[in-house]
Design a protein around this motif. Structure first.
Motif, PDB file in Angstrom:
ATOM      1  N   THR A 118      46.409  37.723  43.525  1.00  0.00           N
ATOM      2  CA  THR A 118      45.024  38.127  43.760  1.00  0.00           C
ATOM      3  C   THR A 118      44.830  38.429  45.245  1.00  0.00           C
ATOM      4  O   THR A 118      45.556  37.919  46.089  1.00  0.00           O
ATOM      5  CB  THR A 118      44.029  37.039  43.324  1.00  0.00           C
ATOM      6  OG1 THR A 118      44.143  35.898  44.181  1.00  0.00           O
ATOM      7  CG2 THR A 118      44.258  36.628  41.869  1.00  0.00           C
ATOM      8  N   THR A 168      39.706  31.367  42.172  1.00  0.00           N
ATOM      9  CA  THR A 168      40.906  30.548  42.003  1.00  0.00           C
ATOM     10  C   THR A 168      40.860  29.783  40.688  1.00  0.00           C
ATOM     11  O   THR A 168      41.838  29.744  39.939  1.00  0.00           O
ATOM     12  CB  THR A 168      41.050  29.570  43.186  1.00  0.00           C
ATOM     13  OG1 THR A 168      41.227  30.332  44.379  1.00  0.00           O
ATOM     14  CG2 THR A 168      42.229  28.635  42.995  1.00  0.00           C
ATOM     15  N   CYS A 201      41.729  23.140  47.322  1.00  0.00           N
ATOM     16  CA  CYS A 201      42.989  23.792  46.941  1.00  0.00           C
ATOM     17  C   CYS A 201      44.194  22.929  47.253  1.00  0.00           C
ATOM     18  O   CYS A 201      45.269  23.156  46.733  1.00  0.00           O
ATOM     19  CB  CYS A 201      43.144  25.123  47.688  1.00  0.00           C
ATOM     20  SG  CYS A 201      42.001  26.397  47.179  1.00  0.00           S
ATOM     21  N   CYS A 244      47.957  28.207  45.437  1.00  0.00           N
ATOM     22  CA  CYS A 244      46.596  28.416  45.925  1.00  0.00           C
ATOM     23  C   CYS A 244      46.655  28.354  47.440  1.00  0.00           C
ATOM     24  O   CYS A 244      47.047  27.335  48.003  1.00  0.00           O
ATOM     25  CB  CYS A 244      45.650  27.337  45.390  1.00  0.00           C
ATOM     26  SG  CYS A 244      45.568  27.309  43.600  1.00  0.00           S
ATOM     27  N   VAL A 286      41.106  32.370  37.592  1.00  0.00           N
ATOM     28  CA  VAL A 286      42.453  32.932  37.435  1.00  0.00           C
ATOM     29  C   VAL A 286      43.427  31.858  36.961  1.00  0.00           C
ATOM     30  O   VAL A 286      44.221  32.075  36.039  1.00  0.00           O
ATOM     31  CB  VAL A 286      42.936  33.589  38.750  1.00  0.00           C
ATOM     32  CG1 VAL A 286      44.410  33.960  38.664  1.00  0.00           C
ATOM     33  CG2 VAL A 286      42.093  34.815  39.063  1.00  0.00           C
ATOM     34  N   THR A 287      43.367  30.690  37.561  1.00  0.00           N
ATOM     35  CA  THR A 287      44.263  29.598  37.166  1.00  0.00           C
ATOM     36  C   THR A 287      44.022  29.185  35.722  1.00  0.00           C
ATOM     37  O   THR A 287      44.972  29.028  34.944  1.00  0.00           O
ATOM     38  CB  THR A 287      44.086  28.402  38.123  1.00  0.00           C
ATOM     39  OG1 THR A 287      44.394  28.840  39.456  1.00  0.00           O
ATOM     40  CG2 THR A 287      44.999  27.250  37.746  1.00  0.00           C
ATOM     41  N   ASN A 312      46.997  32.780  44.310  1.00  0.00           N
ATOM     42  CA  ASN A 312      45.555  32.947  44.507  1.00  0.00           C
ATOM     43  C   ASN A 312      45.259  33.091  45.994  1.00  0.00           C
ATOM     44  O   ASN A 312      45.383  32.131  46.751  1.00  0.00           O
ATOM     45  CB  ASN A 312      44.808  31.716  43.966  1.00  0.00           C
ATOM     46  CG  ASN A 312      44.826  31.655  42.459  1.00  0.00           C
ATOM     47  OD1 ASN A 312      44.325  32.545  41.788  1.00  0.00           O
ATOM     48  ND2 ASN A 312      45.418  30.604  41.926  1.00  0.00           N
TER      49      ASN A 312
END
Length: 178
Positions: free
Chosen positions: A19, A113, A154, A131, A116-117, A83
């Protein structure tokens, strides 16, 4: 760093979803994965130029449906997620920062984050999720309350557990200039 590929993985199809792929850091990460033989799906709100081993798609990573579409584009060989999406806006100290400003920074740095995760984990039989945070999460400074709080999330804590479908989870705190 992408790392060396084990001999038994050399012939395995591997896709990395990255990303923020059209930004400065994203471009470098995309190039490194592609150079290491990965198929790369770069995801960003801006268009990118496809090339050997690299395909770009545009997606709003704050929108759950667009995130699901982007992760589906990665296919069944998804083995890595990086990410990189986030941002920063200078604010006041904690007691001077309106909650709305804090929440904007928190959302900007954590929502993509998380989405997407959450979308990637069920598609990954094995792999790594990275991340990327910021040095400010480890060395906070005045005027960055929401930014520091979101980026600190993160970072792995001692004794953290990783999902059973993912071998490793990593966090990184780059500092530019080094």
């Amino acid at each position: 760093m992408v790392g060396r590929v084990r001999e038994d993985e050399a012939d395995m199809a591997r896709t990395a979803l990255i990303t923020g792929a059209t930004g400065g850091l994203g471009g470098a990460v995309v190039d490194r994965f592609a150079a290491e033989g990965w198929s790369v799906l770069g995801v960003d709100k801006r268009a990118g130029s496809d090339r050997e081993n690299v395909r770009f798609i545009q997606a709003d990573l704050f929108d759950q449906a667009e995130v699901q579409r982007a992760v589906a584009e990665a296919g069944d060989d998804l083995r890595a997620v990086v990410n990189l999406v986030g941002g920063f806006a200078q604010g006041g100290r904690v007691h001077e920062t309106p909650i709305d400003e804090f929440e904007r920074q928190f959302t900007l740095n954590l929502r993509p984050t998380y989405l997407v995760t959450a979308a990637a984990i069920p598609r990954m039989s094995t792999g790594t999720i990275v991340c990327v945070g910021t040095r400010a999460a480890l060395q906070p400074f005045p005027g960055a309350a929401g930014y520091v709080a979101s980026k600190a999330r993160c970072l792995p804590s001692s004794g953290h557990s990783t999902p059973s479908t993912v071998k490793r989870a990593s966090a990184s705190t780059p500092s530019f200039p080094p």
